[in-house]
Scaffold this motif. Structure first.
Motif, PDB file in Angstrom:
ATOM      1  N   CYS A  85       0.802  -1.226   0.000  1.00 16.34           N
ATOM      2  CA  CYS A  85       0.000   0.000   0.000  1.00 16.34           C
ATOM      3  C   CYS A  85       0.832   1.272   0.000  1.00 16.34           C
ATOM      4  N   GLY A  86       2.072   1.206   0.505  1.00 18.80           N
ATOM      5  CA  GLY A  86       2.836   2.438   0.646  1.00 18.80           C
ATOM      6  C   GLY A  86       4.198   2.361  -0.012  1.00 18.80           C
ATOM      7  N   LEU A  87       4.536   3.366  -0.833  1.00 15.94           N
ATOM      8  CA  LEU A  87       5.849   3.491  -1.451  1.00 15.94           C
ATOM      9  C   LEU A  87       6.439   4.841  -1.079  1.00 15.94           C
ATOM     10  N   TYR A  88       7.755   4.876  -0.846  1.00 16.92           N
ATOM     11  CA  TYR A  88       8.377   6.158  -0.494  1.00 16.92           C
ATOM     12  C   TYR A  88       9.864   6.101  -0.807  1.00 16.92           C
ATOM     13  N   GLU A  89      10.394   7.179  -1.392  1.00 20.74           N
ATOM     14  CA  GLU A  89      11.835   7.325  -1.588  1.00 20.74           C
ATOM     15  C   GLU A  89      12.353   8.377  -0.619  1.00 20.74           C
ATOM     16  N   ASP A  90      13.390   8.017   0.163  1.00 21.65           N
ATOM     17  CA  ASP A  90      13.902   8.949   1.160  1.00 21.65           C
ATOM     18  C   ASP A  90      15.061   9.769   0.600  1.00 21.65           C
ATOM     19  N   THR A  91      15.672  10.586   1.443  1.00 18.06           N
ATOM     20  CA  THR A  91      16.746  11.478   0.996  1.00 18.06           C
ATOM     21  C   THR A  91      18.023  10.733   0.644  1.00 18.06           C
ATOM     22  N   HIS A  92      18.123   9.456   1.003  1.00 16.95           N
ATOM     23  CA  HIS A  92      19.285   8.640   0.661  1.00 16.95           C
ATOM     24  C   HIS A  92      19.073   7.870  -0.639  1.00 16.95           C
ATOM     25  N   GLY A  93      17.938   8.130  -1.319  1.00 17.75           N
ATOM     26  CA  GLY A  93      17.647   7.431  -2.559  1.00 17.75           C
ATOM     27  C   GLY A  93      17.123   6.029  -2.363  1.00 17.75           C
ATOM     28  N   ARG A  94      16.758   5.671  -1.127  1.00  9.61           N
ATOM     29  CA  ARG A  94      16.213   4.350  -0.855  1.00  9.61           C
ATOM     30  C   ARG A  94      14.703   4.371  -1.041  1.00  9.61           C
ATOM     31  N   VAL A  95      14.182   3.365  -1.741  1.00 11.29           N
ATOM     32  CA  VAL A  95      12.740   3.236  -1.904  1.00 11.29           C
ATOM     33  C   VAL A  95      12.235   2.177  -0.924  1.00 11.29           C
ATOM     34  N   PHE A  96      11.270   2.568  -0.109  1.00 10.54           N
ATOM     35  CA  PHE A  96      10.660   1.661   0.857  1.00 10.54           C
ATOM     36  C   PHE A  96       9.265   1.253   0.368  1.00 10.54           C
ATOM     37  N   VAL A  97       8.888   0.012   0.697  1.00  8.02           N
ATOM     38  CA  VAL A  97       7.573  -0.525   0.353  1.00  8.02           C
ATOM     39  C   VAL A  97       6.967  -1.121   1.609  1.00  8.02           C
ATOM     40  N   THR A  98       5.753  -0.743   1.939  1.00 13.20           N
ATOM     41  CA  THR A  98       5.045  -1.400   3.035  1.00 13.20           C
ATOM     42  C   THR A  98       4.088  -2.435   2.454  1.00 13.20           C
ATOM     43  N   ASP A  99       3.836  -3.479   3.219  1.00 13.85           N
ATOM     44  CA  ASP A  99       2.873  -4.495   2.804  1.00 13.85           C
ATOM     45  C   ASP A  99       1.901  -4.718   3.947  1.00 13.85           C
ATOM     46  N   ASN A 100       0.823  -5.457   3.673  1.00 19.36           N
ATOM     47  CA  ASN A 100      -0.232  -5.676   4.656  1.00 19.36           C
ATOM     48  C   ASN A 100      -0.368  -7.153   4.971  1.00 19.36           C
TER      49      ASN A 100
ATOM     50  N   THR B  45      12.139  15.666   7.425  1.00 19.54           N
ATOM     51  CA  THR B  45      13.246  16.462   6.884  1.00 19.54           C
ATOM     52  C   THR B  45      13.117  17.945   7.186  1.00 19.54           C
ATOM     53  N   SER B  46      11.929  18.408   7.579  1.00 10.39           N
ATOM     54  CA  SER B  46      11.709  19.844   7.774  1.00 10.39           C
ATOM     55  C   SER B  46      12.577  20.385   8.906  1.00 10.39           C
ATOM     56  N   SER B  47      13.134  21.587   8.670  1.00  9.27           N
ATOM     57  CA  SER B  47      13.929  22.258   9.705  1.00  9.27           C
ATOM     58  C   SER B  47      13.163  23.393  10.359  1.00  9.27           C
ATOM     59  N   ASP B  48      11.857  23.452  10.107  1.00 10.30           N
ATOM     60  CA  ASP B  48      11.034  24.496  10.719  1.00 10.30           C
ATOM     61  C   ASP B  48      11.185  24.428  12.246  1.00 10.30           C
ATOM     62  N   PRO B  49      11.407  25.568  12.896  1.00 11.49           N
ATOM     63  CA  PRO B  49      11.628  25.540  14.355  1.00 11.49           C
ATOM     64  C   PRO B  49      10.451  25.028  15.154  1.00 11.49           C
TER      65      PRO B  49
ATOM     66  N   PRO C 204      14.611  14.443  13.801  1.00 11.51           N
ATOM     67  CA  PRO C 204      15.172  14.614  12.454  1.00 11.51           C
ATOM     68  C   PRO C 204      15.674  13.290  11.891  1.00 11.51           C
ATOM     69  N   GLY C 205      15.342  13.043  10.615  1.00 10.96           N
ATOM     70  CA  GLY C 205      15.811  11.846   9.943  1.00 10.96           C
ATOM     71  C   GLY C 205      15.048  10.583  10.267  1.00 10.96           C
ATOM     72  N   GLN C 206      14.085  10.663  11.173  1.00 11.39           N
ATOM     73  CA  GLN C 206      13.253   9.502  11.462  1.00 11.39           C
ATOM     74  C   GLN C 206      12.059   9.462  10.499  1.00 11.39           C
ATOM     75  N   TYR C 207      11.214   8.449  10.652  1.00  9.83           N
ATOM     76  CA  TYR C 207      10.150   8.198   9.683  1.00  9.83           C
ATOM     77  C   TYR C 207       8.806   8.116  10.391  1.00  9.83           C
TER      78      TYR C 207
ATOM     79  N   PHE D  83      15.939   3.458  10.995  1.00 12.53           N
ATOM     80  CA  PHE D  83      16.672   2.357  10.363  1.00 12.53           C
ATOM     81  C   PHE D  83      18.164   2.497  10.638  1.00 12.53           C
ATOM     82  N   GLU D  84      18.852   1.362  10.615  1.00  8.12           N
ATOM     83  CA  GLU D  84      20.309   1.348  10.635  1.00  8.12           C
ATOM     84  C   GLU D  84      20.780   0.124   9.870  1.00  8.12           C
TER      85      GLU D  84
END
Length: 888
Positions: free
Chosen positions: A189-204, A277-281, A289-292, A307-308
């Motif tokens: 159901c979910g696809l996302y590309e992060d700032t490291h160029g990694r594409v994540f896929v969620t499944d159900n 990713t937002s740096s808004d105060p 920061p950097g979490q999902y 992730f690590e």
């Protein structure tokens, strides 16, 4: 310290999720239903939304302090279920079910003027479940989409890939060429590309998917669901087909691990995720920061993850973040660091609200939370691996670290999801708090790879007494930081369970069809029920058939007419706030159903105390809260008695699962629990749900008897093969012998066998199976007449809609009909009919799986009959009979 101690003693101030993460809802346009499937921001700060109803909406000023100042306008309609959206260079791209489309506003009036097809090179058969999800776009301009498998009749529980490329993630190049990238997905159901160029896929969770995973996408990889493999070159070249129930070869050699397995109690239907990713105060980037952030539909909540990489393999942790949002299937980060949430649940089953748009923003107050989690290497080669947990704030100086660490894995199989397996609580060697009280090191010598580790922190508070907002965090350990790599995965290949039909053998669906027919339930009604938002201690009741609800204070217990000994019971229960109920095996031994999640015998999943028995708290906390359906499974062994009626063995709860989580195991019951309706003990008794205190809702009540009642009769087996030459056909049905089964097909007709009855009656057993919408009968004490064959017919009909389902007795106006769908189609049923002289007539009883389900009285002349008959009722029927036995 004195103030801190006082706060700790008093329990401290309660800081709620809402105190930290404020929730705002947007008022949809009049008459619009916003079932959001995709969302993205425009360059000028508007939010574009695609919906399952084929519309695209523009939300202007979405970050207004008051959401009433935000404005919706319709951009486009007439599309086909937009479940992905992305704005690029001023154009809006929408992933429809059958194509990726570019929507253009040519004249600048805020409405779509042109729809261009970008790509459509994948299959659509029209099946409901063939969703298409998206829509990340990488730096090279490639799009990524995922295609759901379908679920077809009659075996709806097996995923299908009947058209290309169902169960795949696809890449669409800038020129529109579509490339299959990776296979083995179920409902990604979910696809996302992060700032490291990694594409994540969620499944159900579902078939071949143990819980809800987050995968790292790798080109050419296989992720577990075998049906998608039919579109690989290997399968197409060699004419191979994927088994529904046997793991494919690639499951052994190349199945990819999930970076994170989300515990089932936190996520049952995962949506997409995004990186903070937002740096808004004033945004979440100041906290995490950097979490999902991860969307969860069924429980209506947000989760937080990190992730690590460990020995070249991605893995990570997940923790709950914010509940009570609604059916969140899409999340996106707003420019100010808040979270935009798109809701939809039509046909999927989620938490109310079922549709709409919401915003979650950080209030500026920092809760005490587990900020992050890191897997630690062993020290001095001692095998003492562990974790470092970082907190958002220092914990109280007076807190003595207290934690539990449980590890578990899953089954990889065709069955729907998997319980947590091999659950083991590990002894902790180290619980070390840093000097600044913001880091906790937990070490054990039992940590294994290819397992999930869940840590629970007890009594953790901050200096001001505010409590840890979420006390549990789970880490997916694919690899340990040192030592040899393992080839094992968290979801492990196990022997396939029996086929669905075999699993359903002996199961009685007591609340399907006529939901009250097999119960004595004064004051209970079949209705639609949801938690009343104005008064959460009650349900909001409407017309419907989704729940059985009691009239609190006016009704009685929900009591089965049938009696059971050893049994597996399944039911689903929903409680209001403060709800209190229980399910009683044999009406005597209670598993508590209460709006309490605690380690207490009175909590949900606890075994209630009794005479000489202090009760048993649940082993794990699996209750998900008021207004949520709780899945309950109980395996029960009845007490044993000798020939003189003296008890020689106590009753036992062998296992109790709450929401697929093991909460009780091997609990011995010296006597009935307090508050039960009976104080004696028996070999067989009714199933009872308490309903006299407060409102409670139940559904999907199933029982599978695991024993048969004592029987002094002598049974004589009749082999279908040995007696085949003695059977006589009448009517238009076609009869065949297949092995030792008699199979009837086609139009109305009978197959008869002479069989002397005896003066006082006859008992007949057989195993029978009928197809969906097929119907027939087993007729005992039958006789041939010019009009046909008459006698005492017992109907075999799982689903044909004529009001006389399996277990119905007699015919015409005097029939005793069963309208409860006790047995599934295409499933073997253990059917017994007993006809005995009773005064001036006869009493006929039907037992299914050894449990009485119906009675009928008829004339004594029935005993004059001397024939057994099998019957086919109409065209399209396929009915099977085997394992005949008779007792006089």
């Amino acid at each position: 310290m004195i103030l801190c101690a006082l706060l700790l003693q008093a329990g401290g101030p309660v800081m709620t999720e809402a105190d930290a993460y404020a929730l705002q809802r947007y008022q949809p346009p009049q008459g619009a239903v916003l079932e959001v499937g995709g969302m993205d921001f425009t360059a000028d700060g508007a939010l574009m939304l695609s919906t399952r109803r084929g519309q695209v909406w523009r939300l202007d000023d979405p970050l207004a302090a008051d959401t009433k100042d935000s404005r919706f306008s319709l951009f486009s309609e007439g599309l086909w279920e937009g479940l992905g959206l992305r704005v690029v260079d001023g154009d809006t791209y929408v992933l429809q079910r059958g194509e990726l489309s570019r929507l253009r506003d040519v004249d600048g009036d805020g409405r779509c003027d042109a729809v261009d097809t970008v790509a459509d090179s994948w299959g659509v058969s029209g099946h409901y479940h063939e969703f298409a999800f998206g829509l990340p776009r990488d730096a090279a301009g490639n799009w990524y989409i995922s295609l759901n498998v379908s679920f077809g009749d009659p075996e709806w529980w097996h995923g299908r890939s009947t058209v290309p490329y169902r169960g795949w993630v696809m890449r669409i190049k800038p020129d529109g060429v579509v490339e299959p990238i990776a296979s083995g997905f179920r409902s990604p159901c979910g696809l996302y590309e992060d700032t490291h160029g990694r594409v994540f896929v969620t499944d159900n969770q579902g078939d071949w998917c143990a819980s809800s995973p987050i995968y790292l996408l790798k080109e050419g990889a296989f992720y577990g669901h075998p049906k998608s493999l039919v579109w690989t070159d290997e399968y197409r070249t060699n004419g191979l087909s994927a088994s529904d129930e046997i793991p494919p070869a690639r499951a052994y050699t190349g199945r990819q691990p999930a970076a994170i397995w989300i515990p089932y109690k936190w996520s049952r239907s995962t949506g997409n995720l995004f990186e903070i990713t937002s740096s808004d105060p004033h945004g979440l980037g100041q906290l995490y920061p950097g979490q999902y952030v991860v969307a969860e539909l069924t429980n209506g909540m947000l989760l937080r993850a990190g992730f690590e990489e460990v020995q070249g393999v991605l893995q990570g942790w997940v923790v709950p973040m914010r509940e009570d949002i609604g059916s969140v299937v899409r999340v996106d980060e707003a420019p100010d660091g808040s979270i935009m949430c798109g809701l939809t649940n039509r046909g999927w089953g989620g938490k109310a609200p079922a549709d709409g748009v919401a915003r979650v923003r950080w209030t500026g107050r920092t809760p005490l939370e587990v900020h992050s989690m890191h897997l630690l290497d062993e020290v001095d080669g001692a095998g003492n691996y562990g974790f470092e947990l970082t907190f958002t704030r220092p914990v109280a100086e007076g807190w003595q670290p207290a934690a539990r660490l449980v590890q578990y894995d899953y089954d990889y199989w065709w069955e729907y999801g998997s319980p947590e397996r091999h659950t083991t609580e590990l002894a902790l060697q180290t619980l070390e708090l840093s000097a600044d009280r913001k880091r906790l090191v937990v070490r054990t010598d039992g940590l294994l790879p290819a397992m999930v580790a869940r840590i629970t922190l007890d009594g953790c508070v901050a200096d001001d007494g505010s409590q840890l907002l979420h006390s549990e965090v789970a880490y997916t350990v694919n690899q340990l930081p040192s030592g040899p790599l393992t080839n094992a995965l968290v979801a492990k290949i196990v022997p396939p369970p029996p086929s669905k039909g075999a699993q359903d053998e002996g199961v009685l669906h007591l609340s399907w069809g006529d939901a009250l027919g097999q119960f004595d339930a004064p004051g209970w009604r079949l209705v639609s029920a949801t938690l009343d938002s104005d008064d959460p201690t009650r349900f909001r009741i409407g017309a419907g058939n989704g729940a059985l609800v009691n009239d609190a204070g006016a009704g009685g217990p929900f009591t089965s007419k049938g009696a059971f000994g050893d049994v597996h019971v399944h039911l689903e229960c929903m409680l209001p706030q403060g709800g209190d109920s229980g399910v009683y095996l044999q009406g005597r031994y209670e598993v508590q159903l209460a709006d309490i999640s605690a380690r207490d015998a009175k909590a949900c999943g606890g075994v209630y105390p009794g005479d000489g028995f202090a009760g048993a708290a649940p082993k794990e906390l699996a209750y998900t809260g008021p207004g949520e359906w709780q899945k309950v499974d109980v395996w029960f062994t009845a007490p044993r008695f000798d020939s003189e009626g003296r008890k020689i063995a106590n009753a036992r709860f062998e296992r109790v699962l709450l929401n697929d989580t093991l909460v009780q195991e091997s609990v011995e019951l010296p006597g009935p629990t307090y508050g039960s309706a009976f104080t004696d003990e028996v070999a067989r008794g009714a199933l009872v749900v308490q309903g006299t205190h407060v409102p409670v809702a139940i559904r999907n009540v199933q029982v599978k008897p695991l024993d048969r009642p004592a029987d002094a009769r002598t049974w004589t087996r009749l082999s279908a093969r040995d007696t085949w030459d003695s059977w006589e056909s009448r009517g238009d049905a076609q009869w065949e012998l297949e092995g030792d089964e008699i199979v009837g097909r086609g139009s109305l007709g009978y197959l008869t066998l002479p069989l002397a009855s005896g003066a006082d009656g006859l008992s007949m057993r057989a195993r029978v199976k009928v197809n969906d919408k097929g119907a027939g009968a087993l007729v005992v004490l039958a006789r041939n007449e010019d009009a046909g064959v008459v006698g005492v017919p017992t109907r075999v009909n799982a689903t044909f809609p004529d009001g006389a389902l399996t277990g119905s007795l007699g015919s015409g106006d005097g029939a005793a009909k069963v309208a409860t769908e006790l047995a599934s189609a295409d499933t073997w049923i253990d059917l017994e009919v007993d006809v005995r002289r009773d005064g001036d007539g006869v009493l006929a009883r039907v037992l299914m799986a050894g449990v009485e389900v119906n009675r009928w009285r008829g004339p004594a002349s029935a005993l004059d009959s001397d024939t057994l008959a099998l019957r086919v009722d109409h065209d399209g029927t396929v009915i099977r009979f085997r394992d005949f036995a008779v007792a006089r």
